[in-house]
Design a protein around this motif. Structure first.
Motif, PDB file in Angstrom:
ATOM      1  N   ILE A  31     -40.691  43.673  24.116  1.00 22.83           N
ATOM      2  CA  ILE A  31     -40.922  42.717  23.505  1.00 22.83           C
ATOM      3  C   ILE A  31     -42.270  42.673  23.411  1.00 22.83           C
ATOM      4  CG2 ILE A  31     -40.766  40.178  23.693  1.00 22.83           C
ATOM      5  CD1 ILE A  31     -38.100  40.668  24.144  1.00 22.83           C
ATOM      6  N   ALA A  32     -42.905  41.951  25.158  1.00 23.75           N
ATOM      7  CA  ALA A  32     -44.549  42.054  24.792  1.00 23.75           C
ATOM      8  C   ALA A  32     -45.385  43.113  24.824  1.00 23.75           C
ATOM      9  CB  ALA A  32     -45.215  41.599  26.619  1.00 23.75           C
ATOM     10  N   SER A  34     -44.714  45.285  22.704  1.00 23.67           N
ATOM     11  CA  SER A  34     -43.639  44.639  20.755  1.00 23.67           C
ATOM     12  C   SER A  34     -45.268  44.279  19.850  1.00 23.67           C
ATOM     13  CB  SER A  34     -42.653  44.927  20.590  1.00 23.67           C
ATOM     14  OG  SER A  34     -42.767  45.011  19.033  1.00 23.67           O
ATOM     15  N   LYS A  35     -45.034  42.815  20.774  1.00 24.41           N
ATOM     16  CA  LYS A  35     -46.580  41.839  20.243  1.00 24.41           C
ATOM     17  C   LYS A  35     -47.066  42.078  20.500  1.00 24.41           C
ATOM     18  CE  LYS A  35     -45.144  37.923  21.518  1.00 24.41           C
ATOM     19  NZ  LYS A  35     -45.193  36.815  22.224  1.00 24.41           N
ATOM     20  N   TRP A  36     -47.940  42.600  21.404  1.00 22.12           N
ATOM     21  CA  TRP A  36     -49.648  43.295  21.846  1.00 22.12           C
ATOM     22  C   TRP A  36     -49.560  44.461  20.185  1.00 22.12           C
ATOM     23  CZ3 TRP A  36     -53.929  42.753  22.835  1.00 22.12           C
ATOM     24  CH2 TRP A  36     -55.140  43.849  22.994  1.00 22.12           C
ATOM     25  N   ASN A  38     -48.376  45.489  17.995  1.00 25.66           N
ATOM     26  CA  ASN A  38     -47.863  44.771  16.293  1.00 25.66           C
ATOM     27  C   ASN A  38     -49.500  44.119  15.546  1.00 25.66           C
ATOM     28  OD1 ASN A  38     -45.609  45.730  15.410  1.00 25.66           O
ATOM     29  ND2 ASN A  38     -44.861  44.429  16.065  1.00 25.66           N
ATOM     30  N   GLU A 119     -48.070  34.886  26.176  1.00 21.83           N
ATOM     31  CA  GLU A 119     -47.333  34.372  25.069  1.00 21.83           C
ATOM     32  C   GLU A 119     -47.834  34.715  24.407  1.00 21.83           C
ATOM     33  OE1 GLU A 119     -45.118  30.900  25.429  1.00 21.83           O
ATOM     34  OE2 GLU A 119     -44.497  30.990  27.576  1.00 21.83           O
ATOM     35  N   GLN A 120     -48.845  34.456  23.266  1.00 22.10           N
ATOM     36  CA  GLN A 120     -49.092  34.456  22.192  1.00 22.10           C
ATOM     37  C   GLN A 120     -49.969  36.349  21.990  1.00 22.10           C
ATOM     38  OE1 GLN A 120     -53.045  32.170  21.698  1.00 22.10           O
ATOM     39  NE2 GLN A 120     -52.945  32.711  19.461  1.00 22.10           N
ATOM     40  N   GLY A 122     -49.102  38.835  24.199  1.00 22.59           N
ATOM     41  CA  GLY A 122     -48.235  39.526  24.600  1.00 22.59           C
ATOM     42  C   GLY A 122     -48.553  41.028  25.633  1.00 22.59           C
TER      43      GLY A 122
END
Length: 151
Positions: A31-32, A34-36, A38, A119-120, A122
């Motif tokens: 998840i982290a 992927s967030k980073w 993206n 959290e913001q 990743g």
């Protein structure tokens, strides 16, 4: 027949919903990361700290341009026993390198390996490694803070 099918279905759901700690950690990692990915940051600065019972420079800021380490900033007076600028630059990690470190780390070789993600954005905010249970002063923590996109 209906009763045994229902029982089998309940068992399957029960077992498939149980997560091990490793599965949860992998899920958090994915998840982290992927967030980073993206967010597509290529240019940024980030402060890195090492917390351990070890020698050497323990705090610096890394400037990253086009996903490559460009410059490290630190207090020269805190260099340790022959440590050089190049050694600090080589030891600094981009966020992508931090993700690679986490992904490639063999967690079976240590007592504890914990990662906390921002959290913001990743990125890994902290990586904590404890080599041996109940041994003093073997722990090491890598901390990232003050992330600032530069473009």
């Amino acid at each position: 027949m209906i009763r045994s099918t229902f029982f089998l279905l309940v068992l399957l759901v029960s077992f498939s919903s149980c997560d091990t700690d490793d599965e949860v950690a992998i899920s958090d990692f994915e998840i982290a990361k992927s967030k980073w990915k993206n967010l597509q940051f290529k240019d940024y600065t980030i402060q890195e700290n090492t917390s351990c019972f070890c020698g050497g420079l323990l705090e610096w800021t890394t400037k990253v341009i086009n996903n490559e380490k460009d410059t490290v900033y630190f207090d020269d007076s805190k260099l340790y026993k022959g440590q050089t600028y190049q050694m600090v630059l080589d030891g600094a990690k981009t966020i992508d390198e931090a993700f690679d470190f986490i992904e490639q780390f063999d967690v079976t070789t240590v007592y504890s390996f914990e990662v906390v993600y921002d959290e913001q954005f990743g990125f890994p905010k902290s990586i904590f490694i404890d080599d041996v249970e109940n041994m003093a002063d073997d722990e090491i923590a890598y901390l990232c803070s003050n992330f600032t996109p530069t473009k």
